[in-house]
Design an enzyme around this catalytic site. Structure first.
Site, PDB file in Angstrom:
ATOM      1  N   LYS A  27      -9.326  -0.555  -0.743  1.00 31.74           N
ATOM      2  CA  LYS A  27      -8.450  -1.715  -0.553  1.00 31.74           C
ATOM      3  C   LYS A  27      -7.025  -1.250  -0.275  1.00 31.74           C
ATOM      4  O   LYS A  27      -6.361  -0.682  -1.146  1.00 31.74           O
ATOM      5  CB  LYS A  27      -8.433  -2.590  -1.812  1.00 31.74           C
ATOM      6  N   GLY A  74       0.252   3.461  -6.969  1.00 32.74           N
ATOM      7  CA  GLY A  74       1.114   2.278  -6.890  1.00 32.74           C
ATOM      8  C   GLY A  74       2.066   2.260  -8.058  1.00 32.74           C
ATOM      9  O   GLY A  74       2.428   3.309  -8.604  1.00 32.74           O
ATOM     10  N   SER A  75       2.446   1.054  -8.459  1.00 35.60           N
ATOM     11  CA  SER A  75       3.463   0.933  -9.502  1.00 35.60           C
ATOM     12  C   SER A  75       2.870   1.248 -10.876  1.00 35.60           C
ATOM     13  O   SER A  75       1.663   1.132 -11.105  1.00 35.60           O
ATOM     14  CB  SER A  75       4.030  -0.485  -9.495  1.00 35.60           C
ATOM     15  N   GLY A 100      -0.755   0.161 -12.375  1.00 38.74           N
ATOM     16  CA  GLY A 100      -1.601   1.287 -12.772  1.00 38.74           C
ATOM     17  C   GLY A 100      -2.128   1.113 -14.184  1.00 38.74           C
ATOM     18  O   GLY A 100      -3.294   1.398 -14.474  1.00 38.74           O
ATOM     19  N   GLU A 126      -1.748   7.509  -9.918  1.00 41.22           N
ATOM     20  CA  GLU A 126      -0.573   8.169  -9.356  1.00 41.22           C
ATOM     21  C   GLU A 126       0.505   7.099  -9.235  1.00 41.22           C
ATOM     22  O   GLU A 126       0.339   6.155  -8.469  1.00 41.22           O
ATOM     23  CB  GLU A 126      -0.966   8.741  -7.983  1.00 41.22           C
ATOM     24  N   CYS A 171       7.540   7.792  -3.867  1.00 40.87           N
ATOM     25  CA  CYS A 171       7.537   8.062  -5.314  1.00 40.87           C
ATOM     26  C   CYS A 171       8.238   9.382  -5.607  1.00 40.87           C
ATOM     27  O   CYS A 171       8.646   9.631  -6.733  1.00 40.87           O
ATOM     28  CB  CYS A 171       6.119   8.032  -5.872  1.00 40.87           C
ATOM     29  N   GLU A 229      13.056   3.266 -11.624  1.00 44.49           N
ATOM     30  CA  GLU A 229      12.704   3.503 -10.223  1.00 44.49           C
ATOM     31  C   GLU A 229      13.166   2.323  -9.374  1.00 44.49           C
ATOM     32  O   GLU A 229      12.715   1.201  -9.579  1.00 44.49           O
ATOM     33  CB  GLU A 229      11.182   3.693 -10.087  1.00 44.49           C
TER      34      GLU A 229
HETATM   35  P1  ADP Z   1       3.791  -1.365  -5.013  1.00 46.67           P
HETATM   36  O1  ADP Z   1       3.624  -2.633  -4.247  1.00 46.67           O
HETATM   37  O2  ADP Z   1       5.031  -1.284  -5.807  1.00 46.67           O
HETATM   38  O3  ADP Z   1       3.490  -0.128  -4.230  1.00 46.67           O
HETATM   39  P2  ADP Z   1       1.540  -2.202  -6.612  1.00 46.67           P
HETATM   40  O4  ADP Z   1       1.088  -1.482  -7.812  1.00 46.67           O
HETATM   41  O5  ADP Z   1       1.901  -3.614  -6.708  1.00 46.67           O
HETATM   42  O6  ADP Z   1       2.713  -1.292  -6.136  1.00 46.67           O
HETATM   43  O7  ADP Z   1       0.463  -2.074  -5.446  1.00 46.67           O
HETATM   44  C1  ADP Z   1      -0.343  -0.959  -5.234  1.00 46.67           C
HETATM   45  C2  ADP Z   1      -1.740  -1.426  -4.922  1.00 46.67           C
HETATM   46  O8  ADP Z   1      -2.265  -2.067  -6.085  1.00 46.67           O
HETATM   47  C3  ADP Z   1      -1.806  -2.462  -3.809  1.00 46.67           C
HETATM   48  O9  ADP Z   1      -2.965  -2.228  -3.024  1.00 46.67           O
HETATM   49  C4  ADP Z   1      -1.922  -3.756  -4.565  1.00 46.67           C
HETATM   50  O10 ADP Z   1      -2.548  -4.796  -3.842  1.00 46.67           O
HETATM   51  C5  ADP Z   1      -2.793  -3.335  -5.732  1.00 46.67           C
HETATM   52  N1  ADP Z   1      -2.732  -4.239  -6.883  1.00 46.67           N
HETATM   53  C6  ADP Z   1      -1.760  -5.112  -7.216  1.00 46.67           C
HETATM   54  N2  ADP Z   1      -2.086  -5.785  -8.346  1.00 46.67           N
HETATM   55  C7  ADP Z   1      -3.290  -5.324  -8.752  1.00 46.67           C
HETATM   56  C8  ADP Z   1      -4.155  -5.610  -9.846  1.00 46.67           C
HETATM   57  N3  ADP Z   1      -3.847  -6.513 -10.763  1.00 46.67           N
HETATM   58  N4  ADP Z   1      -5.310  -4.914  -9.937  1.00 46.67           N
HETATM   59  C9  ADP Z   1      -5.621  -3.964  -9.039  1.00 46.67           C
HETATM   60  N5  ADP Z   1      -4.861  -3.670  -7.973  1.00 46.67           N
HETATM   61  C10 ADP Z   1      -3.695  -4.330  -7.812  1.00 46.67           C
END
Ligand code: ADP
Length: 518
Positions: free
Chosen positions: A193, A246-247, A251, A268, A302, A404
């Site tokens: 995804k 991601g964030s 995470g 990560e 990051c 960050e």
């Molecule tokens: P950023 O947008 O700051 O890079 P996110 O952590 O929001 O970080 O997004 C990273 C990935 O995680 C994206 O693909 C996002 O759609 C997905 N994501 C966001 N919320 C969730 C969740 N609750 N569960 C799993 N994946 C998620």
């Protein structure tokens, strides 16, 4: 930033989409629309009037279908010899190479980074794909002496099973490839995804896999929102492993979902990376490194150099040269080759970064030395542009030096000694990357040894990882895993220890040992 989307609305089937290119999910070797019938618009962050396409805002049912396809494909793929799997990946690498220019332009259009950097992102995917393909003829296990006679001991790698990959928008082809290619060469099948803001680059990567001959069901692409698609992937009982970038907040949510069912979870996440600039540094070189590390990808890495810890003896000289260089940077549409700094990803990002401008100046009391403003006029009116920003007189405890920001903002922190600089560098919740500029080998090695990060650079900025070295961080950055390098194979394969007893009799480990001594 889980809620951040540059997509303006959730569209439905009833809306007029005549002009808009429609993309689909890839499930079981077929390009299929979402069962939800909903879409996410992908818009150019440099000019939001430019609609790149609409991508499925998929439902949980789409994830379930993708997992079922991955399950159906698993046995045939894991039993395909690794060198054969690797040949397919090698072909994917050649396709990525062939279409690099197109993928680069697509990436700049959907993500905003300047063409040179988008080309670097695609190149990283190419490198990673070739590197993973090379592993098809290695995937080394090991043999080791057994503790008893006529007994043989060895260890082999086996695939983990079905893997869910959740990726962010800042490296929209490189990061998916870091996860996907090693997962595939190890014999896993995958549901991936991409971030809702940048699905096209992952779509392109999956297209390359399809053309290369990755069999149906081995790779499945499901686009959509984090809270639906991401959450379902994280918690799906058949997905044995989740790899997430991601964030930190998201995470943690993913990790909780994995813990529920004891799934393997590789995370990560964030960084607050420091460059230490010592009094013996080549200041001009350090300034160039700081500009590249802080403002490359508009600071949305990051590994971005968001803290510059500068020895008092060169603080003034370094700061004034840095400010001068930051002011020279041309902000604009990344598709224009004269531009140095592209837009940030979306409106939420603008709001978050601008909040930190306010915090830095008004709450923390730092000096806003240059930048600090959103650009909203003329060519900037339809995009998300922010001036490259330098705060000076920053102290280590200020929020702008701790949190960050993920934008084109860096903080200059004065220091009186190397040991103090190292303490400041280590004094954050993250531990991804750090760097030092010095001409003194003793100082360089001391800092390298004492800095608690996963990555360290000497006389170079905190960014610029290569795919054959492990990538990842300590503390709040991750959970102990490393991507890239051969170390990534430890995420996507499981060790099986094998004992062969050819003595023809019962030999009990630890009990029937005939000691050499005593
Ligand atoms: P950023 O947008 O700051 O890079 P996110 O952590 O929001 O970080 O997004 C990273 C990935 O995680 C994206 O693909 C996002 O759609 C997905 N994501 C966001 N919320 C969730 C969740 N609750 N569960 C799993 N994946 C998620």
């Amino acid at each position: 930033m889980a809620q951040a989307k540059k997509a303006l609305t959730r569209q439905t089937r009833s809306q007029n989409t005549k002009q808009t290119q429609t993309y689909k999910n890839y499930i079981g070797g077929e390009w299929v629309p979402s069962r939800s019938g909903d879409w996410i618009e992908n818009r150019n962050p440099a000019d939001t009037r430019d609609v790149i396409g609409r991508f499925p805002a998929s439902s949980e049912a789409d994830v379930d279908a993708a997992v079922a396809a991955a399950a159906a494909a698993f046995d045939a793929w894991r039993l395909t010899p690794a060198p054969r799997r690797a040949e397919i990946l090698f072909r994917a690498g050649e396709i990525l190479m062939r279409d690099k220019d197109k993928y680069t332009r697509d990436m700049t259009r959907e993500m905003g980074k300047v063409l040179k950097e988008a080309g670097g992102d695609v190149q990283e995917a190419i490198d990673c794909t070739y590197y993973a393909a090379g592993e098809g003829r290695r995937l080394h296990g090991f043999t080791t002496p057994a503790e008893m006679p006529d007994k043989f001991a060895m260890c082999v790698r086996q695939p983990v099973g079905l893997c869910g990959l959740i990726t962010p928008w800042n490296f929209p082809m490189a990061i998916p490839s870091w996860k996907l290619m090693p997962a595939l060469v190890c014999g896993n099948t995958v549901v991936i995804k991409p971030a809702e803001d940048t699905p096209l680059s992952t779509h392109n990567l999956i297209k390359a896999c399809e053309e290369a001959g990755v069999p149906p069901g081995v790779v499945n692409l499901v686009t959509g929102y984090g809270e639906t698609v991401g959450a379902r992937i994280s918690s799906h009982p058949s997905l044995r492993l989740i790899s997430f970038t991601g964030s930190t907040e998201t995470g943690r949510t993913v990790a909780y979902a994995c813990a529920e069912r004891n799934a393997i979870c590789s995370l990560e996440m964030g960084g607050k990376n420091a460059i230490i600039i010592m009094d013996d540094a080549d200041v001009d070189n350090a300034v160039e490194g700081a500009v590249w590390g802080a403002f490359g990808t508009s600071g949305q890495r990051c590994t971005a150099s968001s803290r510059l810890i500068v020895h008092k003896k060169v603080y003034k000289k370094f700061s004034s040269k840095l400010i001068e260089r930051a002011k020279q940077l041309r902000v604009g549409n990344g598709a224009d080759s004269a531009v140095d700094v592209g837009p940030v990803i979306n409106r939420d990002a603008v709001e978050k970064i601008m909040r930190y401008m306010d915090i830095g100046e008004n709450e923390d009391g730092a000096t806003l030395a240059c930048g600090g403003k959103q650009l909203t006029k003329g060519d900037y009116v339809h995009g998300y542009f922010i001036e490259p920003t330098v705060f000076t007189d920053v102290t280590p405890d200020m929020r702008i030096a701790q949190e960050e920001i993920f934008g084109p903002v860096t903080s200059v922190i004065p220091t009186k000694s190397l040991d103090e600089a190292i303490e400041i560098a280590n004094g954050v919740r993250y531990g991804l990357s750090a760097a030092i500029y010095t001409q003194d080998v003793n100082r360089a090695f001391h800092a390298m040894n004492e800095t608690y990060t996963g990555i360290f650079y000497i006389n170079s900025a905190t960014i610029g990882a290569e795919v054959h070295l492990p990538f990842g961080g300590t503390k709040g950055t991750g959970n102990g895993h490393r991507e890239a390098g051969t170390q990534v194979l430890d995420i996507f394969s499981e060790w099986k220890s094998i004992y062969v007893d050819y003595s023809g009799k019962l030999q009990r480990a630890q009990i029937d040992n005939k000691k050499a001594i005593g």
